[in-house]
Scaffold this motif. Structure first.
Motif, PDB file in Angstrom:
ATOM      1  N   CYS A   1     -20.266  90.482  61.408  1.00 43.68           N
ATOM      2  CA  CYS A   1     -19.668  89.436  60.584  1.00 43.68           C
ATOM      3  C   CYS A   1     -18.145  89.572  60.633  1.00 43.68           C
ATOM      4  N   THR A   2     -17.469  88.443  60.852  1.00 42.88           N
ATOM      5  CA  THR A   2     -16.016  88.458  60.894  1.00 42.88           C
ATOM      6  C   THR A   2     -15.492  87.050  60.637  1.00 42.88           C
ATOM      7  N   LYS A   3     -14.194  86.860  60.745  1.00 39.21           N
ATOM      8  CA  LYS A   3     -13.602  85.532  60.617  1.00 39.21           C
ATOM      9  C   LYS A   3     -13.659  84.822  61.966  1.00 39.21           C
ATOM     10  N   SER A   4     -13.633  83.497  61.937  1.00 40.54           N
ATOM     11  CA  SER A   4     -13.777  82.722  63.174  1.00 40.54           C
ATOM     12  C   SER A   4     -12.667  83.025  64.182  1.00 40.54           C
ATOM     13  N   SER A   5     -11.443  83.189  63.709  1.00 50.80           N
ATOM     14  CA  SER A   5     -10.326  83.483  64.610  1.00 50.80           C
ATOM     15  C   SER A   5     -10.509  84.834  65.284  1.00 50.80           C
ATOM     16  N   ALA A   6     -11.068  85.810  64.553  1.00 47.00           N
ATOM     17  CA  ALA A   6     -11.300  87.138  65.119  1.00 47.00           C
ATOM     18  C   ALA A   6     -12.339  87.076  66.232  1.00 47.00           C
TER      19      ALA A   6
ATOM     20  N   ASP B   1     -15.598  80.802  53.488  1.00 44.50           N
ATOM     21  CA  ASP B   1     -15.173  79.500  54.000  1.00 44.50           C
ATOM     22  C   ASP B   1     -14.928  79.492  55.501  1.00 44.50           C
ATOM     23  N   ASP B   2     -14.720  80.667  56.079  1.00 48.53           N
ATOM     24  CA  ASP B   2     -14.324  80.719  57.484  1.00 48.53           C
ATOM     25  C   ASP B   2     -14.954  81.919  58.183  1.00 48.53           C
ATOM     26  N   GLY B   3     -16.164  82.261  57.795  1.00 53.45           N
ATOM     27  CA  GLY B   3     -16.824  83.430  58.366  1.00 53.45           C
ATOM     28  C   GLY B   3     -17.862  83.055  59.404  1.00 53.45           C
TER      29      GLY B   3
ATOM     30  N   GLU C   1     -17.018  74.316  56.673  1.00 55.35           N
ATOM     31  CA  GLU C   1     -17.088  72.847  56.755  1.00 55.35           C
ATOM     32  C   GLU C   1     -17.739  72.390  58.059  1.00 55.35           C
ATOM     33  N   HIS C   2     -18.506  71.298  57.962  1.00 62.94           N
ATOM     34  CA  HIS C   2     -19.257  70.795  59.109  1.00 62.94           C
ATOM     35  C   HIS C   2     -18.328  70.405  60.266  1.00 62.94           C
ATOM     36  N   SER C   3     -17.242  69.716  59.975  1.00 66.86           N
ATOM     37  CA  SER C   3     -16.312  69.291  61.030  1.00 66.86           C
ATOM     38  C   SER C   3     -15.701  70.495  61.739  1.00 66.86           C
ATOM     39  N   LYS C   4     -15.438  71.565  60.970  1.00 60.79           N
ATOM     40  CA  LYS C   4     -14.892  72.783  61.564  1.00 60.79           C
ATOM     41  C   LYS C   4     -15.922  73.466  62.459  1.00 60.79           C
TER      42      LYS C   4
END
Length: 310
Positions: free
Chosen positions: A50-55, A114-116, A287-290
């Protein structure tokens, strides 16, 4: 027994021990425990982190994953279990779960609500290599003293080569442990690196020490205090993490008298097979668009890989 006052005395003593039986009471039990943990880890086709999307994008782009020194894990009780000073800074761990359905606590601890992202990786995708990273997360690639060799043999050859050809004495680093282990959760179980040994010499029973460093970083309590970054410490159910670890042990070829430099992280390279049959799960508030945009970015980075959204 006479005192061993010089190297010659020590050499003669060692020669006289040739053929003697060294008894190490804990070694069989420790090795069975270590091997069982290794075998259990092999049962999982996919491991998840598990991490952030950018990572995640950075991991795929750079084809490497960072491992953290065992001293810095969020379970400080576990971090303090290493009972052999010469190994207290030797181990690095990459932490995964074998369960693709994680709790909100897990999202908040290692990713972001929100961004995982929770992504899959395969064990065969990790190359047996490592690069030290300093406190600024920059690789130590400009200093040959900190190069890490695949094994003791390669490190020894480099040491000899430098001494013969360049008249330079170095103690190159090498990997002595590189494998996946399934974590055992037990509130009472304790496996020590340090153990006892004994042999008989000229009718006397001689006592000594034994070392089983590979037992480090395999056992955790079922629950304990979690301390991560600047967050407020809290009680966590460690057993819920269902953890498998890539554990990498690194040491210099010859332990110098002074304490050798400590590095908080290492980078381990990945090959193409790491992301075969790639699976991903988004955090609850992503978010779905993301999601759509992010999947497109993954398709660019992994054009030949089948991506499954869980």
């Amino acid at each position: 027994m006479k005192n061993l006052n010089n190297d010659l005395d020590l050499l003669k003593f060692i020669e006289n021990l040739e053929g003697s039986t060294i008894n190490i009471p804990s070694i069989n039990d420790n090795m069975q425990f270590i091997n069982a943990s290794r075998e259990q880890a092999k049962n999982h086709k996919f491991l998840f982190q598990c991490t952030k999307s950018s990572a995640l994008l950075s991991i795929i782009q750079n084809k490497e994953l960072w491992l953290t020194n065992l001293k810095l894990v969020n379970d400080k009780e576990e971090a303090n279990r290493i009972d052999a000073p010469e190994y207290e800074s030797s181990y690095y761990v990459g932490c995964f779960t074998y369960c693709s359905d994680i709790s909100s606590e897990h999202w908040e601890e290692y990713g972001n609500m929100d961004d995982g992202v929770l992504f899959s990786v395969k064990q065969e995708g990790f190359q047996k290599a490592a690069i030290f990273m300093n406190s600024e997360c920059k690789k130590e690639t400009d200093n040959s003293f900190f190069e890490i060799y695949k094994n003791n043999y390669d490190a020894r050859n480099e040491k000899i080569s430098e001494q013969v050809n360049n008249h330079r004495i170095i103690n190159p680093y090498y990997i002595f442990d590189f494998d996946f282990y399934q974590v055992v959760y037990d509130d009472k179980l304790k496996k020590d690196i340090l153990g006892s040994s004994f042999t008989y010499y000229q009718g006397m029973k001689l006592h000594g020490q034994s070392l089983t460093p590979t037992v480090a970083g395999i056992i955790k309590k079922t629950k304990g205090i979690c301390t991560r970054n600047d967050n407020e410490p809290y009680t966590k159910e460690w057993i819920s993490e269902k953890e498998v670890r890539l554990k990498v042990g690194i040491q210099p070829f010859l332990e110098p008298k002074e304490k050798w430099p400590y590095f908080p992280k290492i980078a381990v390279p990945l090959n193409e097979s790491a992301f075969n049959d790639f699976q991903i799960r988004f955090s609850p508030h992503f978010e779905h668009s993301k999601k759509i945009k992010f999947i497109k970015e993954l398709n660019v980075l992994l054009p030949t890989i089948n991506i499954s959204v869980l």
